[in-house]
Design a protein around this motif. Structure first.
Motif, PDB file in Angstrom:
ATOM      1  N   LYS A 104       0.829  -1.205   0.000  1.00 30.75           N
ATOM      2  CA  LYS A 104       0.000   0.000   0.000  1.00 30.75           C
ATOM      3  C   LYS A 104       0.867   1.259   0.000  1.00 30.75           C
ATOM      4  O   LYS A 104       0.550   2.249  -0.670  1.00 30.75           O
ATOM      5  N   TYR A 105       2.005   1.212   0.730  1.00 32.14           N
ATOM      6  CA  TYR A 105       2.897   2.366   0.774  1.00 32.14           C
ATOM      7  C   TYR A 105       3.616   2.563  -0.566  1.00 32.14           C
ATOM      8  O   TYR A 105       3.880   3.691  -0.977  1.00 32.14           O
ATOM      9  N   LYS A 106       3.926   1.459  -1.235  1.00 28.20           N
ATOM     10  CA  LYS A 106       4.653   1.559  -2.509  1.00 28.20           C
ATOM     11  C   LYS A 106       3.839   2.284  -3.578  1.00 28.20           C
ATOM     12  O   LYS A 106       4.389   3.012  -4.405  1.00 28.20           O
ATOM     13  N   GLY A 138      -7.745   5.204  -1.661  1.00 30.35           N
ATOM     14  CA  GLY A 138      -8.314   6.554  -1.580  1.00 30.35           C
ATOM     15  C   GLY A 138      -7.325   7.684  -1.494  1.00 30.35           C
ATOM     16  O   GLY A 138      -7.723   8.839  -1.321  1.00 30.35           O
ATOM     17  N   GLY A 139      -6.000   7.431  -1.579  1.00 27.83           N
ATOM     18  CA  GLY A 139      -5.014   8.506  -1.555  1.00 27.83           C
ATOM     19  C   GLY A 139      -4.650   8.939  -0.149  1.00 27.83           C
ATOM     20  O   GLY A 139      -5.185   8.439   0.850  1.00 27.83           O
ATOM     21  N   PHE A 140      -3.759   9.919  -0.052  1.00 28.03           N
ATOM     22  CA  PHE A 140      -3.264  10.370   1.247  1.00 28.03           C
ATOM     23  C   PHE A 140      -4.355  11.008   2.100  1.00 28.03           C
ATOM     24  O   PHE A 140      -4.371  10.865   3.320  1.00 28.03           O
ATOM     25  N   GLU A 141      -5.273  11.740   1.466  1.00 26.70           N
ATOM     26  CA  GLU A 141      -6.273  12.499   2.227  1.00 26.70           C
ATOM     27  C   GLU A 141      -7.245  11.596   2.976  1.00 26.70           C
ATOM     28  O   GLU A 141      -7.910  12.053   3.915  1.00 26.70           O
ATOM     29  N   ASN A 142      -7.335  10.336   2.613  1.00 28.15           N
ATOM     30  CA  ASN A 142      -8.267   9.423   3.267  1.00 28.15           C
ATOM     31  C   ASN A 142      -7.586   8.503   4.290  1.00 28.15           C
ATOM     32  O   ASN A 142      -8.198   7.543   4.746  1.00 28.15           O
TER      33      ASN A 142
END
Length: 249
Positions: free
Chosen positions: A35-37, A44-48
């Motif tokens: 998931k980090y890669k 859902g991206g960083f904002e989620n």
């Protein structure tokens, strides 16, 4: 009337809540690493993401950066070892040039005795003969012993000898207790790795300068060797002509 706090288990985690429990850091699982890669593109991206998840992501990226710094350091160490071997071979080549030039000096002495003998032969009515010498055989300007000594001193200075002088000592780091603690520890590892990399690059610069100086010295030595060889060739030809003339009588 004082405002009562909402129980933690009944609300979302607040990063500004000083009473929030600190979670011990654990290495990310295989699913978390995947998931980090892809930078949370599948979730859902960083904002989620939660603050805790973003902190773990920062720890993962810090560890990844440390690995890249260490890879660069390993490559630099390999290059340094190759450069060291090249520098050693250059000095060995210089020693060989010196030994060859010293042989020219020996040949000059033997040839001088032969020329003296040829000059005394030919009989009473023969024309006097003297070898044609245009220059003196000077021999090598730097001895092989000095060159070998310089090689050993340079390897000691660069930490490449068997005594291990100049090599960096292994460092110890505390175990992280949280994701952000892991980030700080990885930053310390990166700083130390970059310091080591800077030292290796400085050593490579020094070896490059030494290589340039050695090549320049060898070029001058080869010029002197060529001059002496040309002189010896000319004298050997003259001696051969004298010997053929004597034998033809």
């Amino acid at each position: 009337m004082p405002v009562s706090k909402v129980p933690k288990q009944g609300r979302a985690a607040d990063p500004f809540d000083s009473d929030s429990d600190t979670e011990l850091y654990k290495p990310p699982s295989k699913d978390a690493r995947n998931k980090y890669k892809n930078d949370f593109s599948d979730t859902g991206g960083f904002e989620n993401q939660s603050v805790q998840e973003l902190e773990k992501y920062a720890a993962y990226k810090a560890e990844e950066t440390t690995s890249k710094v260490n890879d660069c350091l390993k490559i630099a160490e390999i290059i340094k070892e190759d450069a060291s071997n090249t520098l050693t071979m250059l000095h060995q080549q210089g020693d060989q040039i010196n030994r060859t030039h010293e042989i020219c000096v020996t040949i000059d002495k033997d040839l001088s005795r032969g020329e003296s003998l040829l000059g005394s032969l030919g009989g009473f009515f023969s024309m006097p003969w003297k070898p044609k010498k245009t220059k003196e055989i000077k021999g090598p300007a730097v001895t092989a012993d000095n060159s070998s000594k310089a090689t050993k001193e340079q390897r000691d200075k660069l930490g490449l000898s068997s005594n291990g002088k100049g090599q960096s000592k292994p460092r110890e780091y505390a175990e992280p207790t949280s994701a952000m603690d892991k980030v700080q520890i990885e930053k310390s590892k990166q700083d130390d790795g970059l310091d080591d990399l800077s030292d290796v690059l400085g050593q490579l610069k020094g070896m490059a300068v030494d290589m340039g100086s050695e090549i320049e010295r060898q070029n001058k030595a080869l010029d002197g060797l060529q001059d002496d060889v040309d002189e010896l060739n000319s004298r050997v030809k003259g001696a051969n002509q004298r010997a053929r003339k004597i034998l033809g009588k």
